[in-house]
Design an enzyme around this catalytic site. Structure first.
Site, short mmCIF file in Angstrom:
data_model
loop_
_atom_site.label_atom_id
_atom_site.label_comp_id
_atom_site.label_asym_id
_atom_site.label_seq_id
_atom_site.Cartn_x
_atom_site.Cartn_y
_atom_site.Cartn_z
N LYS A 116 78.62 53.28 32.24
CA LYS A 116 79.10 53.46 33.60
C LYS A 116 79.64 54.87 33.82
O LYS A 116 79.49 55.44 34.90
CB LYS A 116 80.18 52.42 33.92
CG LYS A 116 79.64 51.01 34.15
CD LYS A 116 80.76 50.06 34.52
CE LYS A 116 80.22 48.73 35.01
NZ LYS A 116 79.44 48.02 34.00
N GLU A 200 89.02 53.31 37.88
CA GLU A 200 88.73 53.69 39.26
C GLU A 200 89.86 53.24 40.17
O GLU A 200 90.57 52.27 39.87
CB GLU A 200 87.43 53.03 39.74
CG GLU A 200 86.18 53.45 39.02
CD GLU A 200 84.97 52.66 39.49
OE1 GLU A 200 85.16 51.60 40.13
OE2 GLU A 200 83.85 53.10 39.22
N HIS A 235 85.55 38.73 38.89
CA HIS A 235 84.58 39.80 39.10
C HIS A 235 83.15 39.30 38.92
O HIS A 235 82.24 40.10 38.74
CB HIS A 235 84.84 40.99 38.18
CG HIS A 235 86.21 41.55 38.31
ND1 HIS A 235 86.62 42.26 39.41
CD2 HIS A 235 87.29 41.49 37.48
CE1 HIS A 235 87.88 42.63 39.25
NE2 HIS A 235 88.32 42.17 38.10
N ARG A 292 67.69 45.79 35.95
CA ARG A 292 67.06 44.50 35.66
C ARG A 292 66.96 43.71 36.95
O ARG A 292 67.41 44.16 38.01
CB ARG A 292 67.89 43.72 34.64
CG ARG A 292 69.35 43.59 35.08
CD ARG A 292 70.15 42.67 34.20
NE ARG A 292 71.59 42.77 34.41
CZ ARG A 292 72.25 42.20 35.40
NH1 ARG A 292 71.61 41.50 36.31
NH2 ARG A 292 73.57 42.33 35.51
#
Length: 704
Positions: A116, A200, A235, A292
């Site tokens: 990420k 973040e 999440h 994917r």
């Protein structure tokens, strides 16, 4: 086109791929573990190859074994679905080395998006908007915390190699940071073998909107519009819809073009999803790209009319994209609800067990069910607890939502705790209908989502009582037919007493409340009926046809029997009102599926005076079947209320067991790596108590 492909996955997605491959005339090879040897995807495939024991790290994650299986069966390509090896660059590289086509993006694209933090750097250079955050190489706890402190709380910790909500934690204050970072790293190591983190700024009212992109090897790229996936727990998505509500054509185009820009920046090929956070002011920020097929791809298929798995196969074979951007259009609205084996009322803890009864809604052009299990299958601790995906379509969002709630009401599962009632509450609650949705939707609407509608039982309790009486009558008939004297009065189970009413008494439990029930059989010249008394008061009169049809299919000759479990339709007249319900009985448990809802009853047997052994119940109990990951404190160490004591993992989810009071751990019953049954004591725990009016040694000296 390929003539044979191997599917390196299991369950629902493996079955989904097999269906498209079969329609295209392509043979399929399944792989399986011990737990899956009799599974649906194995039975559907043309061939199947055994990989190893049930844990995924000993079977589905063994890339070398998967490649060997492809070579052994002559498969020309491997489709990995989602999860497991789907975003594993080393596996993709191994396929290339063996001249086996990997149905997915090139190695370079997987590696670019596999981290990420690296992906953020690439997107920054490509001018794709990013959420403020830190994704640097210095991974010291102090540096990560300083970045969090500088940007201000709340923040979101994310595993750089993560996905599916694993290795992710919200941190609301500096005081919570150390524990949150440690937990996120631990989960990341367990799930991905990598604990590199990024942090973040956590937006407080964002929506999770993702764009479906497709690229081919000829330089063509399109976006198949967007999906809103804002409703999540841990999440992880629960319900998705396409298109996203409230999207202007201008914003849709901006996000779609940004997604294509992101895909082209890494030389992408195949199906991919670019995920964005959409803020209330219309600004959007790149989150990540999943290299994917997504779990929620069916909603895109429903609104576009395209088969995305077929697109994948054609692109992997080297063909151009089936359509260009101007040929794609949105038709209607679609929802996908994920049916999980989990207890929504207990922090969504995953559940295990046997699917004693499973009945899906009728499938048609409006309703689709994707599943990898059947009635009688087991939901095990080894894999994700998703049972099925319910997908519905409507001309408008409102019509699609009506079809969703109706289909959820018709989705019936017994034997395993599921989230179906929670999904029904969600799909029918006003904030969801009014599109008042963001990623905090569940927390904001708990009173509407977790409510338990009070069930009056005015019809359902008499029906449950009647079902028990008729079942016993049916059982007695079967026993009589297999005896030497079919007409023996000892075969009767109708409560017969000399010169007394034919009355049967028993206790039924519903929602932790017990009901004393008495059923008296009556008969007239033309009618047999039952008088139901509850708690000693006359309740209902249930009429049953005297001719033997009983308005029910409880006779074994008319029952649908699977794995020795019966599904029966019970029809009766209650005080002149005709009503019908489907009945599922499993031992002492009974599920009554009535138009007014699902009703769970248990027959309570008389107590024989036995006392259960309660030794060990003073310890803390495992909330579910799972693996013990870590014991966090030392034996004899004093702990305070709320202290984390034990980490457990089940179905790829981590759970922390905390002290419910101040005390001392005196013994751990399990070691790291041990399998633990749900409800088992995990440790011995002594409460810290202070004697009233106790006097300290110092006070004693003073008193002297």
């Amino acid at each position: 086109m390929f003539t044979k492909i191997l599917i390196a996955n299991r369950g629902e997605i493996a079955c989904r791929i097999i269906k498209t491959a079969r329609a295209m005339g392509i043979s399929t090879v399944a792989v399986y573990s011990d737990a899956d040897k009799d599974s649906l995807h194995v039975n559907m495939a043309d061939e199947a190859v055994y990989l190893g024991p049930s844990p995924s790290r000993e079977s589905y994650l063994l890339g070398d074994k998967v490649v060997d299986a492809a070579k052994q069966t002559g498969a020309q390509a491997i489709h990995t679905g989602y999860g497991f090896l789907s975003e594993n660059a080393d596996f993709c590289r191994r396929c290339e080395q063996e001249n086996i086509c990997f149905i997915g993006p090139p190695v370079s694209a997987i590696e670019a998006m596999g981290s990420k933090s690296a992906a953020k750097t690439i997107m920054e250079k490509a001018n794709v908007p990013l959420v403020p955050g830190y994704h640097g190489d210095d991974q010291s706890d102090a540096i990560i915390k300083k970045a969090a402190d500088d940007m201000g709380y709340p923040v979101l910790l994310k595993a750089a190699a993560g996905g599916g909500g694993k290795g992710m934690r919200q941190v609301w204050s500096a005081d919570e940071f150390a524990e949150g970072l440690a937990a996120a790293k631990r989960e990341a190591r367990s799930s991905f073998g990598d604990d590199i983190m990024l942090v973040e700024k956590y937006l407080t009212q964002p929506r999770h909107v993702e764009i479906q992109v497709f690229c081919d090897s000829h330089g063509n790229a399109v976006y198949l519009f967007e999906r809103d996936c804002s409703v999540q727990r841990r999440h992880q998505k629960i319900i998705e819809e396409a298109p996203a509500f409230g999207m202007s054509e201008s914003l849709r185009q901006q996000m779609g073009e940004a997604a294509i820009k992101a895909a082209k920046a890494i030389g992408y090929c195949g199906a991919g999803t670019v995920e964005f956070l959409l803020d209330v002011d219309g600004s959007f920020y790149f989150m990540e790209m999943n290299t994917r097929l997504q779990v929620e791809h069916p909603v895109t298929e429903m609104i576009t009319g395209e088969d995305l798995v077929e697109w994948q196969l054609r692109v992997a074979f080297g063909e151009s994209l089936p359509k260009q951007q101007y040929e794609l259009a949105i038709h209607g609205h679609a929802f996908e609800a994920r049916i999980y084996a989990e207890d929504a009322n207990n922090d969504f803890l995953p559940a295990t067990g046997l699917l004693e009864f499973m009945q899906t809604p009728e499938q048609n052009k409006f309703v689709r069910v994707d599943t990898g299990v059947r009635q009688g299958d087991e939901v095990s601790v080894y894999y994700d607890p998703m049972i099925a995906k319910l997908i519905v379509w409507g001309e408008t969002r409102q019509k699609a939502l009506q079809r969703l709630s109706k289909a959820l009401a018709a989705f019936r599962i017994s034997g395993v705790t599921t989230n179906i009632e929670f999904l029904y509450n969600l799909s029918t609650c006003e904030p969801f209908i009014r599109e008042e949705i963001d990623t905090g939707f569940i927390d904001k609407n708990q009173d509407q989502l977790f409510h338990s509608t009070e069930q009056a039982l005015s019809k359902e309790l008499p029906m449950a009582a009647l079902a028990l009486v008729l079942t016993e009558k049916n059982d007695a008939k079967i026993v009589a037919e297999h005896s030497q004297d079919r007409n023996s009065p000892w075969h009767q189970r109708n409560g017969w007493r000399l010169n007394e009413p034919h009355t049967q008494s028993f206790v039924l439990s519903h929602d932790n409340r017990e009901y004393q029930i008495s059923v008296e059989q009556k008969r007239t010249a033309h009618l047999c009926y039952y008088l139901i008394s509850i708690q000693g008061e006359a309740f209902s009169r249930l009429a049953v046809d005297c001719q033997g049809s009983l308005h029910t299919q409880l006779d074994s000759a008319h029952s649908t029997v699977t794995n020795a479990k019966s599904n029966n339709t019970l029809t009766c007249y209650i005080d002149g009102y005709r009503t019908t319900a489907e009945l599922v009985q499993n031992g002492l448990e009974m599920s009554l599926y009535h138009p007014s809802g699902v009703f769970q009853f248990s027959r309570v047997l008389p107590s024989l005076g036995e006392v259960d052994d309660v030794a060990g119940n003073d310890g803390l109990l495992a909330p579910m079947n799972g693996t013990l990951v870590s014991n966090l404190v030392a034996v004899g160490e004093p702990v305070t209320k709320g202290k984390a004591l034990v980490i457990m993992e089940a179905m790829k989810m981590e759970h922390t067991i905390r002290a419910s009071a101040d005390g001392v751990v005196t013994e751990f019953y399990y070691a790291e790596g041990d399998m633990v049954d749900g409800g088992s004591p995990l440790l011995a725990f002594d409460l810290v108590t202070e004697a009233p009016n106790s006097v300290t040694k110092a006070e004693q000296e003073t008193n002297k």
